[in-house]
Scaffold this motif. Structure first.
Motif, PDB file in Angstrom:
ATOM      1  N   THR A  80      25.432  26.002 -10.824  1.00  0.00           N
ATOM      2  CA  THR A  80      27.120  26.252 -10.720  1.00  0.00           C
ATOM      3  C   THR A  80      28.386  25.896 -10.418  1.00  0.00           C
ATOM      4  N   LEU A  81      27.587  24.950  -9.053  1.00  0.00           N
ATOM      5  CA  LEU A  81      28.440  24.231  -8.284  1.00  0.00           C
ATOM      6  C   LEU A  81      30.218  24.052  -9.486  1.00  0.00           C
ATOM      7  N   TRP A  82      29.359  22.930 -10.511  1.00  0.00           N
ATOM      8  CA  TRP A  82      30.035  22.108 -11.086  1.00  0.00           C
ATOM      9  C   TRP A  82      31.118  22.740 -11.516  1.00  0.00           C
ATOM     10  N   LYS A  83      31.516  23.784 -12.014  1.00  0.00           N
ATOM     11  CA  LYS A  83      32.371  25.001 -12.195  1.00  0.00           C
ATOM     12  C   LYS A  83      33.537  25.363 -11.694  1.00  0.00           C
ATOM     13  N   ARG A  84      33.416  24.901 -10.060  1.00  0.00           N
ATOM     14  CA  ARG A  84      34.453  24.915  -9.675  1.00  0.00           C
ATOM     15  C   ARG A  84      34.698  23.795  -8.962  1.00  0.00           C
ATOM     16  N   VAL A  85      34.294  22.753  -9.878  1.00  0.00           N
ATOM     17  CA  VAL A  85      34.782  21.544  -9.096  1.00  0.00           C
ATOM     18  C   VAL A  85      34.175  20.341 -10.054  1.00  0.00           C
ATOM     19  N   GLY A  86      35.303  19.001 -10.470  1.00  0.00           N
ATOM     20  CA  GLY A  86      34.358  17.923 -11.478  1.00  0.00           C
ATOM     21  C   GLY A  86      33.171  16.708 -10.876  1.00  0.00           C
ATOM     22  N   ASP A 103      45.254  20.478 -13.446  1.00  0.00           N
ATOM     23  CA  ASP A 103      44.156  20.700 -13.700  1.00  0.00           C
ATOM     24  C   ASP A 103      43.827  22.121 -13.284  1.00  0.00           C
ATOM     25  N   ALA A 104      44.977  23.477 -13.127  1.00  0.00           N
ATOM     26  CA  ALA A 104      45.066  24.243 -12.623  1.00  0.00           C
ATOM     27  C   ALA A 104      43.681  24.804 -11.235  1.00  0.00           C
ATOM     28  N   GLY A 105      43.467  24.017 -10.704  1.00  0.00           N
ATOM     29  CA  GLY A 105      43.277  24.366  -9.412  1.00  0.00           C
ATOM     30  C   GLY A 105      41.808  23.648  -9.178  1.00  0.00           C
ATOM     31  N   ILE A 106      41.233  22.790  -9.923  1.00  0.00           N
ATOM     32  CA  ILE A 106      39.445  22.385 -10.043  1.00  0.00           C
ATOM     33  C   ILE A 106      40.042  20.997 -10.351  1.00  0.00           C
ATOM     34  N   ALA A 116      36.448  18.118  -1.805  1.00  0.00           N
ATOM     35  CA  ALA A 116      35.610  18.448  -0.491  1.00  0.00           C
ATOM     36  C   ALA A 116      36.390  19.694   0.123  1.00  0.00           C
ATOM     37  N   ILE A 117      37.584  20.700  -0.053  1.00  0.00           N
ATOM     38  CA  ILE A 117      37.664  21.518   0.441  1.00  0.00           C
ATOM     39  C   ILE A 117      36.974  22.768  -0.397  1.00  0.00           C
ATOM     40  N   VAL A 118      37.197  22.720  -1.361  1.00  0.00           N
ATOM     41  CA  VAL A 118      36.505  23.565  -1.846  1.00  0.00           C
ATOM     42  C   VAL A 118      34.670  23.294  -1.833  1.00  0.00           C
ATOM     43  N   ILE A 119      33.953  22.521  -1.814  1.00  0.00           N
ATOM     44  CA  ILE A 119      32.380  22.700  -0.938  1.00  0.00           C
ATOM     45  C   ILE A 119      32.860  23.469   0.919  1.00  0.00           C
ATOM     46  N   ALA A 120      33.635  22.896   1.395  1.00  0.00           N
ATOM     47  CA  ALA A 120      33.521  23.628   2.325  1.00  0.00           C
ATOM     48  C   ALA A 120      33.908  24.662   2.304  1.00  0.00           C
ATOM     49  N   ASP A 121      34.493  25.252   0.906  1.00  0.00           N
ATOM     50  CA  ASP A 121      34.700  27.036   0.976  1.00  0.00           C
ATOM     51  C   ASP A 121      33.181  27.140   0.427  1.00  0.00           C
ATOM     52  N   VAL A 122      32.802  26.786  -0.378  1.00  0.00           N
ATOM     53  CA  VAL A 122      31.265  27.254  -0.364  1.00  0.00           C
ATOM     54  C   VAL A 122      29.901  27.573   0.547  1.00  0.00           C
ATOM     55  N   SER A 173      46.228  29.726  -5.094  1.00  0.00           N
ATOM     56  CA  SER A 173      46.666  30.829  -5.886  1.00  0.00           C
ATOM     57  C   SER A 173      45.892  30.573  -7.387  1.00  0.00           C
ATOM     58  N   PHE A 174      45.597  29.388  -7.591  1.00  0.00           N
ATOM     59  CA  PHE A 174      44.483  28.936  -9.173  1.00  0.00           C
ATOM     60  C   PHE A 174      43.149  30.342  -8.546  1.00  0.00           C
ATOM     61  N   GLY A 175      42.507  30.410  -7.545  1.00  0.00           N
ATOM     62  CA  GLY A 175      41.807  31.737  -7.269  1.00  0.00           C
ATOM     63  C   GLY A 175      40.222  30.832  -7.062  1.00  0.00           C
ATOM     64  N   ASN A 176      40.354  29.460  -6.787  1.00  0.00           N
ATOM     65  CA  ASN A 176      39.052  28.690  -6.376  1.00  0.00           C
ATOM     66  C   ASN A 176      38.923  28.547  -5.165  1.00  0.00           C
ATOM     67  N   ILE A 177      39.424  29.251  -4.495  1.00  0.00           N
ATOM     68  CA  ILE A 177      39.232  29.482  -3.054  1.00  0.00           C
ATOM     69  C   ILE A 177      38.577  30.604  -2.689  1.00  0.00           C
ATOM     70  N   ASP A 178      37.463  31.246  -2.376  1.00  0.00           N
ATOM     71  CA  ASP A 178      37.376  32.584  -2.037  1.00  0.00           C
ATOM     72  C   ASP A 178      37.072  33.023  -0.674  1.00  0.00           C
ATOM     73  N   ASN A 179      37.620  32.390   0.699  1.00  0.00           N
ATOM     74  CA  ASN A 179      37.309  32.448   2.072  1.00  0.00           C
ATOM     75  C   ASN A 179      38.718  32.600   2.683  1.00  0.00           C
ATOM     76  N   ASN A 180      39.018  33.141   4.004  1.00  0.00           N
ATOM     77  CA  ASN A 180      40.141  32.947   4.419  1.00  0.00           C
ATOM     78  C   ASN A 180      40.652  31.461   4.228  1.00  0.00           C
ATOM     79  N   ILE A 181      42.171  30.677   4.270  1.00  0.00           N
ATOM     80  CA  ILE A 181      42.303  29.931   4.209  1.00  0.00           C
ATOM     81  C   ILE A 181      42.038  28.851   5.406  1.00  0.00           C
ATOM     82  N   HIS A 182      42.602  29.425   6.898  1.00  0.00           N
ATOM     83  CA  HIS A 182      42.688  29.335   7.680  1.00  0.00           C
ATOM     84  C   HIS A 182      41.054  28.830   8.324  1.00  0.00           C
TER      85      HIS A 182
END
Ligand code: GLU
Length: 304
Positions: A80-86, A103-106, A116-122, A173-182
């Motif tokens: 399911t990881l690959w839904k958020r990063v290619g 690429d609409a935030g993916i 890597a920032i998406v991975i950090a969010d996961v 803004s595209f909904g691909n980060i779930d947590n607080n950005i800081h």
């Protein structure tokens, strides 16, 4: 094979090589490193070790840690990881914002900064104590419980980290980060700040040279299938937008960092790290790439 002799011979053949690269300066603390440091270390899957030069000196591994955070996130999230990063090469600089908008935030892959920032969010979502749990994982892989983050480097990067913050905001803004950005970006800077020696890093990456299993203690870190996939992503995306050139000249899955390190793995044979802080315009270690090219030619050990 006596790799020490090979290192010695290649180094000798490069004495007249003039390196016009420059140490990364956009992270102020990285600029303080002596530009002419040079280290190499190789670990074979059957337990032999070979070092050369400054291979026992710690340096900032920077983006090399992206492979380790991907390993952890892939194990947690499975496919399911690959839904958020290619898994496609980006063909753009590692900190580019342009493609992300299209690429609409993916992000194209987990090794450019956005990925890597998406991975950090996961990991922030899924780990109880992300900072502690992640370093514990790296310590386990390296067999060394002294491995740590460098707060000085993390703070230095944070003070100039506007572009990474922009990537994170755009993805939010595209909904691909779930947590607080800081929280996410601070964790990302921590991941990049880990310091290791060539020998520690080569040891850490042995599991990817051995189909997911640590050959020293027999621990299956990830499945063989995941290990092959991570190596495939390294092959195609591990050297920023110079991955094609690296495949062409070196022919091994690899990952570089702006601290001047490059790690490569040869599945079934070895993991190897070179460190030389002068970077080319794409952000890869100049002499590191050159040395690896000579190395795989000399030893005929490109995977192709
Ligand atoms: N911390 C660095 C950044 O985010 C990592 C870059 C790299 O090593 O590729 O810009």
């Amino acid at each position: 094979m006596d790799y020490s002799k090979v290192f010695y011979e290649i180094n000798k053949s490069l004495v007249s090589y003039v390196d016009h690269g420059a140490v990364a300066s956009y992270i102020p603390e990285l600029q303080k490193i002596s530009p002419d440091k040079f280290g190499v270390y190789l670990c074979t899957v059957d337990g032999k070790n070979f070092g050369f030069g400054d291979s026992n000196e710690k340096f900032s591994i920077q983006s090399i840690s992206k492979v380790l955070s991907l390993t952890m996130a892939f194990e947690i999230e499975q496919d399911t990881l690959w839904k958020r990063v290619g898994v496609e090469p980006s063909g753009n600089p590692f900190n580019s914002l342009v493609q992300l908008e299209y690429d609409a935030g993916i992000p194209r892959n987990p090794f450019i900064n956005a990925g890597a920032i998406v991975i950090a969010d996961v990991l922030v979502s899924k780990l109880e104590n992300p900072r502690e749990d992640f370093i514990e994982f790296v310590r386990q892989l390296s067999g060394n419980n002294q491995i740590d983050y460098c707060d000085r480097i993390a703070q230095s990067e944070k003070s100039k980290g506007h572009r990474n913050a922009a990537l994170c905001n755009l993805m939010k803004s595209f909904g691909n980060i779930d947590n607080n950005i800081h929280e996410v970006i601070d964790f990302y800077f921590d991941l990049c700040s880990i310091e290791m020696t060539c020998s520690e890093l080569a040891r850490t990456f042995l599991f990817l040279a051995n189909y997911g299993k640590d050959p020293i203690n027999g621990n299956q870190i990830i499945s063989s299938s995941k290990s092959k996939r991570i190596n495939a992503v390294m092959q195609l995306c591990g050297l920023y937008d110079e991955a094609g050139e690296f495949s062409f000249k070196v022919g091994l899955p690899g990952k570089s960092g702006v601290g001047g390190g490059i790690v490569v793995v040869h599945p079934g044979k070895y993991s190897m790290v070179v460190w030389s802080p002068r970077l080319n315009k794409k952000g890869n270690s100049n002499k590191g790439m050159r040395f690896l090219e000579e190395f795989t030619s000399y030893t005929e050990s490109s995977i192709f």
